[in-house]
Every structure is written in C-alpha cells, then in structure tokens.
Design an enzyme around this catalytic site. Structure first.
Site, PDB file in Angstrom:
ATOM      1  N   LYS A 144       0.735  -1.079   0.081  1.00 51.72           N
ATOM      2  CA  LYS A 144      -0.169   0.065  -0.010  1.00 51.72           C
ATOM      3  C   LYS A 144       1.034   1.169   0.185  1.00 51.72           C
ATOM      4  CE  LYS A 144      -3.878   1.996   2.566  1.00 51.72           C
ATOM      5  NZ  LYS A 144      -4.836   1.723   3.684  1.00 51.72           N
ATOM      6  N   SER A 176      -9.719   1.740   2.956  1.00 52.98           N
ATOM      7  CA  SER A 176      -8.845   2.680   2.045  1.00 52.98           C
ATOM      8  C   SER A 176      -7.995   1.914   1.360  1.00 52.98           C
ATOM      9  CB  SER A 176      -8.316   3.536   3.018  1.00 52.98           C
ATOM     10  OG  SER A 176      -7.142   3.037   3.889  1.00 52.98           O
ATOM     11  N   SER A 200      -9.979  -0.796   6.895  1.00 55.89           N
ATOM     12  CA  SER A 200      -9.323  -0.284   5.735  1.00 55.89           C
ATOM     13  C   SER A 200      -8.666  -1.803   4.901  1.00 55.89           C
ATOM     14  CB  SER A 200      -8.480   0.688   5.788  1.00 55.89           C
ATOM     15  OG  SER A 200      -9.133   1.835   5.916  1.00 55.89           O
TER      16      SER A 200
END
Length: 488
Positions: free
Chosen positions: A77, A152, A176
């Site tokens: 990420k 997210s 997330s």
C-alpha cells in the site's frame, strides 16, 4: 506464462528446484500486472526496475530452501515507506515523495528476500472506504468495474483479487483491510494493535493504525503475518509479545470452539442477503463442531461516532507536518508564510482529508474537548470492556465484515455519513485494538460477502484456525471474477 494460480508453497518449490528463477517469476508477475491492471487500476507505481534488480541479485545469491518467502513478489500500500520508490499516500501533498528509508515492515519483507513489484492505490491518507478519494485514480472492484473496491486499501485488495499478485500489504484504521477484502472476495487481516510495527507507515490515527496482509488463502495470510510481526524499538507502541508461528493451528479442527454472534452485528442497517450469508456461515461453523451463541456488545452502536472523533483528532495532529515547508506539495502563488501554510494545505489535501482535519481540530478545541474527545475516549473504554466480557467465555466473535456488498462508484460521494456507516462492523475492533479477519463467505447479487472473525488480543492463531477450517470445507475462496478467468 502466469503463476498466479499457484500458492506460495508451490512457487517456493518451483524456485528451490530451479524450475523457474526469481527473475522469471517477477517478470511473469509484472506481465500479469500489465495485462490486468487496466480493468481495476490497483497500482499508483509499478516498480519494475527495482523488482527485477532485486530478483536478479537473489538469483545470483541463490534461493534459500528454508525461507518460504524467498523470491515471492508482492504489492505494498502506498502509505508504507519504500526507500527510493514513490510513497504518495495517494495525495497531491506527497505526489513526488520518495522516502530515504524503508518502513520496518518493508525491511522485514526484504529480510526474507521478498520482491516488491509496486505500490497500490488507496483513499488519500487512508481516509475513506471506497478508494475514490485518491489524487491519482479510482480503483475499481475486481468483480464488477462499476462498483467500489472498498477502502482505504482498495488497490491492495484488487491487486490480489485480480490475480496480479498473490500477496499484498495494506493498513487498517477502521476497517481499511477487512472491508475491501470483503468487497473483493479475498482474505484480509488486521492484526492486534502493536503486533506489527507502524514505523514508516504514514500516520492517520496513531492509536488505531495497523499494517496487515491480504492474500488468496488463509494459510498464505498467516505466512505473510509471520514475516512482518514482531517488536520494533523504532515504534514505542509495538508489542513485546512473543510472535508464534501463525500457521500452527491451521488444519486443527474446531470442535468445541465457542464463537459469539453479537445481536448488534445482525441488526438494523445490515442487508438481508448479507445477513442470510453470515447466518449460513455460522451454521457451517456449527457443522464443523463449533458452538455459536448470541451475545450482546451494547456499546458497539456508538463505535462510528467515537471513531470519527478520535481518528479525526489524531489525524488533525498527525497531518500538521504537511505544511509546504519541509517536503511535499508547496503552492506557487505565495507572498508570505501564512500563504505557504494556507494555500499549500488547501491545494494539497483533498476534500475528505480537509473534512476530517476540521472535524478533529474542532473536537480538540478548547470548550469542546471535554464534550467530544474526552467523552469519546470514555465510550471507547466501554467498547473495550464489552469485548473483554465476551472473551471471558468465547474464543472468537463472528459477524459480517460490512453491512452491504460493494456499492456503485460515485453513489456515496455526496453523503459522507453513509460511507462512514459502511465501517459500522469493523470500527469497534480497531477501537479495542483487537485482531480481525475477513474471509470469503459467499455471494449476494453476484458480489462477494466477507465473514469477519474477531479474536482476543494477540490470538491471531485461533482466528486463522477457524478461518482455515471454514475455507477448507467451502469453495468461495476458489471462485474468481469472470473478467479474470472465473466461471459465471
């Protein structure tokens, strides 16, 4: 040639026997990304040059037969620092930021000779539940390109779901990792707070954030958690708790395991088809010998309100560092120091980030601190106590990961509260610092539904035991999106 259907153990076997090289595996992964990326938009940066260089160096050194992860590619990420590779947090504020250090979790990946092939898209500064808040692009659901991938960590979830990589890292502040895992039909775990170092993670809510793994299967998830866990002197919140082999209980039966089903997790706001799927999953666990009983977590209904006060307050403090002075975006049309701050932050941050900074600053302001931030902290303690009472009698808690399946892109952009409520079932786990996993548990309207299993502090192994037992006796994890070779 593609290897995306092979498990980590199968890939390791091929590498050790020299049937493929690390370079060939990396090249095949990069080819999968080129072929599939256009349908999902998982990546902000594909680090082809760096990945191939690491693979070539590994081939020269030789694959370590005792190191399962040697030569295995994965995605990370884009809020996790990677030295010399763009780390943007999907924000204009950091659009050109290349860190001069690796996050501890990245150091641990490299320490096991893993190969990072790219940085995945996300909601800006991890604030959002749909991955639509990125400055760079909008990631699309792997099962239906008109739906959100969740957030997210949407890019990390879709990179795995689309078969671009077997493994990825995300971060989870209020759901997330688990929510996008649910929306895309993959495995995603938020570890216990403190299990994985946060050093090098671009901070959002420091008392809530945790880095964790995405994978195709439960065992591979545990294998990746083995790599990234452990105490870190650079992170004062990382735990001294001993790190077990998280695969130890995988394969053990769950006869007699006591699992709690909170009535609040099956109440108002939960889609009826999601509810049916989760009740069927609970029945399946009972058929494997588990004892599933209804319990109450009475304060969980306050979780969303508590979270958005605490997380936004921590964010307003953490994001003060992005001021247009040290690094990151700086506005051009400036005449004085106030312009540097005001214009750089106004132009550099997106709408959702600004909303949360304002919410957090308000909650911390004199005259409102006691009514909001202090009160939220007190209710957080009550939520923790609810969980503690349940874990006195039960091994795990189960429920849906998300109240609905993936929704239409753009459908909740004008209604932030509706989007916040999508984290209704994941937020309490972060507030209590507990570990939680989402695993594929079925489908509703042709879209994946995730089963959430929550464990006691530092008991990820029991979560994996139950998750693996469910996975071994169902086929949901084997189903792939039609666009990526799955059957209708």
């Amino acid at each position: 040639m593609t290897f995306n259907h092979k498990t980590i153990e199968e890939l390791h076997d091929l590498l050790v026997k020299k049937e493929i090289s690390a370079v060939e595996l990396t090249q095949a992964t990069l080819a999968d990304i080129k072929e599939r990326e256009g349908a999902v938009d998982s990546f902000i940066t594909v680090s082809e040059e760096e990945a191939l260089a690491k693979a070539a160096a590994l081939d020269a050194k030789g694959i370590d037969a005792d190191n399962l992860m040697s030569g295995i590619p994965l995605a990370v990420k884009d809020n996790i620092s990677t030295k010399g590779i763009l780390t943007t947090a999907a924000s204009k504020m950091l659009y050109n930021y290349k860190p001069i250090f690796d996050a501890t979790s990245v150091e641990k990946l490299y320490g096991k000779d893993m190969i990072i092939v790219g940085k995945t898209n996300m909601d800006e500064f991890a604030m959002g539940g749909s991955s639509e808040n990125s400055y760079f692009k909008t990631t699309k659901n792997a099962w239906d390109g008109s739906k959100v991938p969740g957030g997210s960590s949407g890019g990390s979830a879709t990179a795995v779901a689309s078969g671009q990589v077997r493994l990825s890292l995300g971060s989870d502040t209020g759901g997330s990792i688990r929510q996008p895992a649910s929306f895309n039909g993959v495995v995603g775990l938020k570890p216990t707070y403190g299990r994985v170092s946060r050093f090098g993670l671009i901070a959002f809510g420091s008392s809530l954030d945790q880095i964790g793994p995405f994978s195709q299967t439960v065992k591979e998830n545990a294998q990746l958690l083995n790599v990234i866990s452990g105490n870190d002197p650079k992170d004062s919140t990382s735990s001294q708790e001993a790190v077990p082999d998280f695969t130890n209980k995988i394969g053990q039966d769950i006869k007699g395991m006591k699992i709690a089903l909170p009535k609040e997790y099956m109440g108002e706001g939960i889609d009826s088809k999601v509810k049916e799927t989760i009740l069927a999953a609970a029945k399946h666990l009972e058929s494997l010998g588990a004892i599933v009983e209804e319990v109450s977590l009475p304060h969980s209904k306050y979780g969303v309100a508590v979270y958005y006060i605490i997380a936004s307050s921590e964010a307003s403090s953490n994001l003060q560092r992005f001021d247009g002075i040290r690094y990151g975006y700086r506005a051009e049309d400036i005449e004085n120091l106030e312009d540097v701050y005001v214009k750089s932050r106004s132009e550099g941050f997106g709408e959702e980030v600004k909303r949360r900074i304002m919410l957090g600053t308000f909650s911390l302001s004199s005259g409102y601190y006691d009514a909001y931030f202090k009160k939220a902290g007190q209710v957080r303690t009550l939520i923790m106590q609810d969980f503690a009472k349940v874990f006195e009698k039960y091994d795990l808690i189960l429920g849906p990961t998300a109240p609905t399946v993936a929704y239409d892109l753009g459908s909740q952009n004008q209604d932030p509260v509706a989007m916040y409520l999508a984290d209704l079932l994941t937020i309490p786990v972060n507030l209590a610092g507990l570990p939680g996993i989402s695993i594929p548990a079925g489908f509703a309207d042709g879209l994946p539904v995730g089963l959430q299993l929550i464990g006691n502090h530092f008991d990820e192994a029991t979560i994996y035991q139950a998750a693996a037992a469910f996975e071994a006796t169902t086929d949901y994890h084997k189903q792939q999106p039609v666009i990526f070779g799955g059957e209708k």
